[in-house]
Scaffold this active site. Structure first.
Site, PDB file in Angstrom:
ATOM      1  N   PHE A   1       0.651   0.026  -5.302  1.00  0.00           N
ATOM      2  CA  PHE A   1       1.746   0.085  -4.512  1.00  0.00           C
ATOM      3  C   PHE A   1       2.537  -1.343  -4.183  1.00  0.00           C
ATOM      4  O   PHE A   1       2.348  -2.272  -3.403  1.00  0.00           O
ATOM      5  CB  PHE A   1       1.578   0.534  -3.118  1.00  0.00           C
ATOM      6  CG  PHE A   1       0.620   1.644  -2.913  1.00  0.00           C
ATOM      7  CD1 PHE A   1       0.620   2.855  -3.947  1.00  0.00           C
ATOM      8  CD2 PHE A   1      -0.477   1.521  -2.199  1.00  0.00           C
ATOM      9  CE1 PHE A   1      -0.330   3.776  -4.010  1.00  0.00           C
ATOM     10  CE2 PHE A   1      -1.729   2.832  -2.338  1.00  0.00           C
ATOM     11  CZ  PHE A   1      -1.590   3.668  -3.190  1.00  0.00           C
TER      12      PHE A   1
ATOM     13  N   ASP B   1       4.429  -4.462  -3.272  1.00  0.00           N
ATOM     14  CA  ASP B   1       4.862  -4.866  -1.931  1.00  0.00           C
ATOM     15  C   ASP B   1       5.125  -6.466  -2.193  1.00  0.00           C
ATOM     16  O   ASP B   1       5.058  -6.861  -3.105  1.00  0.00           O
ATOM     17  CB  ASP B   1       4.133  -4.353  -0.993  1.00  0.00           C
ATOM     18  CG  ASP B   1       2.663  -4.981  -0.804  1.00  0.00           C
ATOM     19  OD1 ASP B   1       2.307  -5.730  -1.887  1.00  0.00           O
ATOM     20  OD2 ASP B   1       1.996  -5.130   0.220  1.00  0.00           O
TER      21      ASP B   1
ATOM     22  N   ASP C   1      -5.586  -1.166  -4.933  1.00  0.00           N
ATOM     23  CA  ASP C   1      -4.679  -1.582  -3.927  1.00  0.00           C
ATOM     24  C   ASP C   1      -5.295  -1.861  -2.477  1.00  0.00           C
ATOM     25  O   ASP C   1      -4.830  -2.987  -1.819  1.00  0.00           O
ATOM     26  CB  ASP C   1      -3.421  -0.629  -3.995  1.00  0.00           C
ATOM     27  CG  ASP C   1      -2.127  -1.170  -3.251  1.00  0.00           C
ATOM     28  OD1 ASP C   1      -2.250  -1.082  -1.937  1.00  0.00           O
ATOM     29  OD2 ASP C   1      -1.246  -1.573  -3.804  1.00  0.00           O
TER      30      ASP C   1
ATOM     31  N   ASP D   1      -6.400  -5.382   1.904  1.00  0.00           N
ATOM     32  CA  ASP D   1      -7.520  -5.756   2.892  1.00  0.00           C
ATOM     33  C   ASP D   1      -7.953  -7.260   2.780  1.00  0.00           C
ATOM     34  O   ASP D   1      -8.249  -8.001   3.593  1.00  0.00           O
ATOM     35  CB  ASP D   1      -8.585  -4.758   2.857  1.00  0.00           C
ATOM     36  CG  ASP D   1      -8.472  -3.428   3.458  1.00  0.00           C
ATOM     37  OD1 ASP D   1      -7.352  -3.189   4.241  1.00  0.00           O
ATOM     38  OD2 ASP D   1      -9.396  -2.618   3.096  1.00  0.00           O
TER      39      ASP D   1
END
Length: 344
Positions: A230, A232, A315, A320
């Site tokens: 994803f 970002d 991801d 994390d």
């Protein structure tokens, strides 16, 4: 023709002028992923362990996740400015805390009949912060809620579950449905004469549902491995930290001087597209290490996680990791690109 996120990542990485993937350091990062799986510090359970996420037995878990990911964008704070916080949480977790608080206060925030017509006043109450700082892009959030709610009411019986069920266990079919039915999820750009797709929020929506239900029931997708990471603005910091990414001097200078990047600009698309391609290579490397007979995964949880290694899990690990090592990353002055938009 629009390239898929995986095809887009490969194409962008092959043409990039300001972002470069360092394969040897991708291998070094892969060892970190495998170590986390082996010592059970990362597993399939990470999504459910978050206190602000719905549990799989929540009656409205799917619609809860849909609302979260419809609003999951643009939480970064300008340098030196106060952060928007809810119950002491920042960023995405502040959003999660606000939605959970609204549910506890009896606000029907998960009902599209409500949020398709939500007023600015109600939204400001639901997303109120701990101080005077407001959530970024409030008007845009109102707009995406109105749009999403109206689509669900008019075409999908007022629940995102109908969307999932109509795709009969296919993540790719669900991805196509999301980006075609919900305009705010259509995260695309033009790059070197080609239409490319990043689809950050659409893919994380599918990934979150798969994670919440641990690949069972309504969260079972036979082609979940077709979903990419994803893309970002935070995960590239981990790539820079491990030197798996290298930026051109001109791009690094822009980021270090706090110059925003326009959504859809060449440099912004290169960071995001190369992120997708890097995680594809990282996934392959992690699987290679796991399949080596010398690799020891003793606990049943580690063995189970290893069986399911894909871009969704990678991801989650990277996101994390960035949070857990924020202080060290900040100490090294590793920048992130700042783009104010609804896509991430």
């Amino acid at each position: 023709m629009v390239l898929s996120p995986r095809e887009s990542g490969k194409f962008i990485a092959s043409s990039a002028r300001d972002v470069f993937i360092e394969n040897e350091n991708v291998k070094r990062l892969a060892l970190q992923v495998v170590e986390a799986i082996a010592n059970d510090s990362f597993s399939l359970n990470n999504f459910l362990q978050c206190a602000f996420h719905p549990k799989h037995d929540e009656p409205l878990a799917v619609d809860w996740i849909f609302v979260l990911d419809t609003l999951n964008f643009s939480f970064w704070t300008a340098t030196g400015a106060k952060k928007w916080t809810v119950n002491g949480c920042t960023g995405y977790f502040a959003l999660c805390a606000a939605v959970k608080r609204a549910i506890e206060e009896g606000k029907p925030i998960l009902d599209p009949a409500y949020y398709s017509k939500i007023t600015l006043s109600d939204a400001e109450t639901i997303f109120r912060g701990d101080n005077e700082v407001k959530i970024p892009l409030m008007q845009e959030r109102l707009q995406v809620l109105h749009e999403a709610g109206n689509v669900l009411l008019s075409k999908y019986q007022g629940t995102f579950q109908t969307c999932i069920k109509s795709c009969k266990g296919s993540a790719i079919k669900l991805l196509d449905l999301i980006v075609n039915e919900f305009n705010a999820y259509r995260d695309e750009a033009d790059y070197e004469g080609q239409r490319v797709s990043l689809y950050k929020r659409a893919q994380i929506l599918i990934g979150d549902i798969w994670s919440c239900f641990q690949g069972c029931g309504i969260g079972e997708f036979h082609d979940i491995n077709s979903i990419t990471m994803f893309a970002d603005y935070r995960i590239p910091q981990v790539f820079l930290y491990f030197k798996a990414f290298r930026y051109s001097d001109s791009l690094m200078k822009k980021l270090q001087s706090d110059e925003p990047l326009e959504s859809g600009s060449r440099e912004e698309v290169e960071i995001r597209g190369c992120s997708i391609e890097l995680v594809e290579r990282l996934c392959a490397e992690v699987r290679k290490i796991i399949e080596d007979p010398k690799t020891s995964l003793k606990s049943p949880e580690a063995q189970n996680t290893a069986k399911h290694v894909n871009a969704v899990l990678i991801d989650q690990f990277l996101w994390d990791y960035r949070r857990q090592h924020a202080e060290s990353i900040d100490e090294q002055c590793i920048p992130f690109h700042k783009t104010r938009c609804i896509y991430y």
